[in-house]
Design an enzyme around this catalytic site. Structure first.
Site, PDB file in Angstrom:
ATOM      1  N   CYS A 167      13.744  24.318   3.523  1.00  0.00           N
ATOM      2  CA  CYS A 167      12.758  25.009   2.689  1.00  0.00           C
ATOM      3  C   CYS A 167      11.891  23.978   1.962  1.00  0.00           C
ATOM      4  O   CYS A 167      12.113  22.778   2.079  1.00  0.00           O
ATOM      5  CB  CYS A 167      13.440  25.887   1.647  1.00  0.00           C
ATOM      6  N   MET A 168      10.947  24.450   1.170  1.00  0.00           N
ATOM      7  CA  MET A 168      10.067  23.526   0.450  1.00  0.00           C
ATOM      8  C   MET A 168      10.858  22.665  -0.537  1.00  0.00           C
ATOM      9  O   MET A 168      10.626  21.465  -0.647  1.00  0.00           O
ATOM     10  CB  MET A 168       8.977  24.307  -0.293  1.00  0.00           C
ATOM     11  N   ASP A 169      11.828  23.280  -1.212  1.00  0.00           N
ATOM     12  CA  ASP A 169      12.523  22.579  -2.291  1.00  0.00           C
ATOM     13  C   ASP A 169      14.039  22.546  -2.139  1.00  0.00           C
ATOM     14  O   ASP A 169      14.734  22.022  -3.007  1.00  0.00           O
ATOM     15  CB  ASP A 169      12.210  23.256  -3.633  1.00  0.00           C
ATOM     16  N   TYR A 184      15.378  30.925   5.698  1.00  0.00           N
ATOM     17  CA  TYR A 184      14.214  31.687   6.174  1.00  0.00           C
ATOM     18  C   TYR A 184      14.306  31.928   7.676  1.00  0.00           C
ATOM     19  O   TYR A 184      14.579  31.006   8.445  1.00  0.00           O
ATOM     20  CB  TYR A 184      12.927  30.916   5.891  1.00  0.00           C
ATOM     21  N   ARG A 236     -10.198  -0.856  15.535  1.00  0.00           N
ATOM     22  CA  ARG A 236     -10.146  -0.018  14.340  1.00  0.00           C
ATOM     23  C   ARG A 236     -11.278  -0.450  13.405  1.00  0.00           C
ATOM     24  O   ARG A 236     -12.265   0.263  13.284  1.00  0.00           O
ATOM     25  CB  ARG A 236      -8.773  -0.136  13.672  1.00  0.00           C
ATOM     26  N   HIS A 284      -5.795  -7.957  13.070  1.00  0.00           N
ATOM     27  CA  HIS A 284      -4.578  -7.131  13.009  1.00  0.00           C
ATOM     28  C   HIS A 284      -4.169  -6.739  14.427  1.00  0.00           C
ATOM     29  O   HIS A 284      -5.012  -6.390  15.247  1.00  0.00           O
ATOM     30  CB  HIS A 284      -4.872  -5.885  12.171  1.00  0.00           C
ATOM     31  N   LYS A 329       0.847  -1.201   0.000  1.00  0.00           N
ATOM     32  CA  LYS A 329       0.000   0.000   0.000  1.00  0.00           C
ATOM     33  C   LYS A 329       0.884   1.253   0.000  1.00  0.00           C
ATOM     34  O   LYS A 329       2.095   1.161   0.248  1.00  0.00           O
ATOM     35  CB  LYS A 329      -0.898  -0.019   1.239  1.00  0.00           C
ATOM     36  N   ARG A 383       1.401 -11.106   6.583  1.00  0.00           N
ATOM     37  CA  ARG A 383       1.232  -9.873   5.795  1.00  0.00           C
ATOM     38  C   ARG A 383       2.390  -8.945   6.128  1.00  0.00           C
ATOM     39  O   ARG A 383       2.371  -8.248   7.146  1.00  0.00           O
ATOM     40  CB  ARG A 383      -0.086  -9.185   6.156  1.00  0.00           C
TER      41      ARG A 383
END
Ligand SMILES: *Cc1c(COP(=O)(O)O)cnc(C)c1O
Length: 372
Positions: free
Chosen positions: A312-314, A265, A136, A165, A38, A221
């Site tokens: 930073c973001m990038d 920043y 759950r 589970h 997943k 699993r």
């Protein structure tokens, strides 16, 4: 390393192969192996990991969403695929078309599945989830026999498995996990007495596969372990596995700063002596936690270097000793090994106050994956 960007993940598919073969050694030969892939195979690439896992001996696949299952089919995967929770009934035609096995957790789903199977002229297999303590999803243990007895008379559907589970299997010797296992065993005994045959009984995630052999039943699993990551400290000594991912970047900019200059920043870091600063082209949009700003480290020429200033973001910045000789294009390792030094995913996770499970998903977000 990649044409369009100087930051990337390397995914070592031979590590996935190795990890499956290692984990298999803990199992009885007849026990089936579900590879849980997943969330884009925990950020490692859904179809690529599925192929490698199948070659290594995985019998079938577990996913979380209908879209993941369909993507696997379109990618050419023919082994059984199970969705580990109940999908929306509106997705049933797609499930029938691609032979995707649903999990059932609500009574109302039986009739819907039966009608969808009839329309598709198929017999739909399903697995029933039992709640044994995590609270759950799943039927209450007291209801399982009556639900499955009723289901026997519903046409076009076929029980393939019953599963539960664990909430605490990653704690060695944990009492709550033992209790869940006992409750599950009790439900299976009741089903046997009611003459309800369950072809595949399963409950073990990676942790239980490693720590609780009695929990293996007919299938395990395995998710996190596939990728060479341990569910907790307690499983580390049970089996040797290898992390499949390395995160790398090349410096896109280098400069020298004098003592007392701020970086990034908010100028949250300033140089306490002259140093070199290398800028790497990855940031929190790639899953590098902003919380790790000014505390995480990266590898350069096999040595640990401080990340400085806010992530930073990038982009993020790294401080190196003055006159380090660092040049644009030099390679850094953010997670993984370089010349004998190592930064684990767990180390990065700790800086972000999270676990390897979350970090591995985050690192799959934007970085290109290079399969090696
Ligand atoms: C995600 C998941 C697993 C795999 O768990 P790991 O700890 O990654 O091995 C197994 N079973 C179910 C139901 C899951 O949702």
């Amino acid at each position: 390393m990649t044409d369009n960007r100087w930051a990337w993940c390397e995914i070592d598919l031979s590590a996935i192969d190795y990890n499956i073969r290692q984990i298999r050694k803990l199992m009885q030969p007849k026990t089936q192996f579900m590879a849980v892939i997943k969330a884009d195979a925990y950020g490692h690439g859904l179809v690529e990991v599925a192929r490698a896992a199948y070659v290594a001996g995985a019998d079938r696949f577990g996913v979380a969403t209908v879209d993941e299952a369909v993507k696997l089919r379109l990618g050419g995967v023919r082994a059984p695929i199970q969705i580990l929770s109940e999908p929306p009934v509106t997705a049933l035609p797609l499930l029938m078309e691609h032979d995707i096995i649903p999990t059932i957790t609500n009574r109302s789903f039986f009739g819907e599945l039966s009608r969808a199977a009839q329309r598709a002229k198929k017999v739909a297999k399903y697995h029933l989830k039992v709640e044994t303590g995590m609270n759950r999803i799943g039927f209450h243990p007291h209801d399982v026999v009556s639900v499955l007895s009723e289901a026997r008379s519903i046409p076009h559907i076929e029980l393939e498995g019953v599963f539960t589970h664990f909430a605490t299997a990653d704690v060695a010797g944990d009492w709550d996990a033992r209790n869940q296992l006992r409750t599950f065993g009790e439900v299976l005994r009741q089903l046997e007495q009611a003459d309800i045959t369950v072809p595949i009984r399963h409950c073990a995630n990676t942790a239980a596969t490693m720590l609780i052999p009695e929990s293996h039943y007919d299938m395990v699993r395995v998710g996190i372990g596939l990728y060479g990551l341990h569910p907790s400290e307690d499983t580390v000594d049970t089996v040797k596995i290898e992390p499949a991912r390395t995160v790398k970047a090349q410096a896109i900019y280098v400069k020298s700063v004098a003592m007392g200059e701020g970086v990034g920043y908010g100028l949250t870091w300033s140089s306490y002596k002259p140093c070199d600063i290398a800028t790497l082209p990855l940031g929190y949009a790639d899953g590098i936690p902003r919380l790790a700003s000014n505390s995480m480290e990266v590898l350069y020429r096999g040595k640990r270097m401080e990340q400085v200033g806010r992530v930073c973001m990038d982009q993020l910045m790294v401080a190196l000793p003055a006159n380090s000789g660092v040049a644009v294009g030099d390679e850094f390792v953010i997670v993984g090994e370089q010349d004998g030094a190592k930064i684990t995913l767990e180390e990065l996770s700790a800086h972000a106050q999270t676990i390897n499970y979350e970090m591995t998903c985050r690192l799959g977000q934007r970085l290109e994956k290079v399969y090696v």
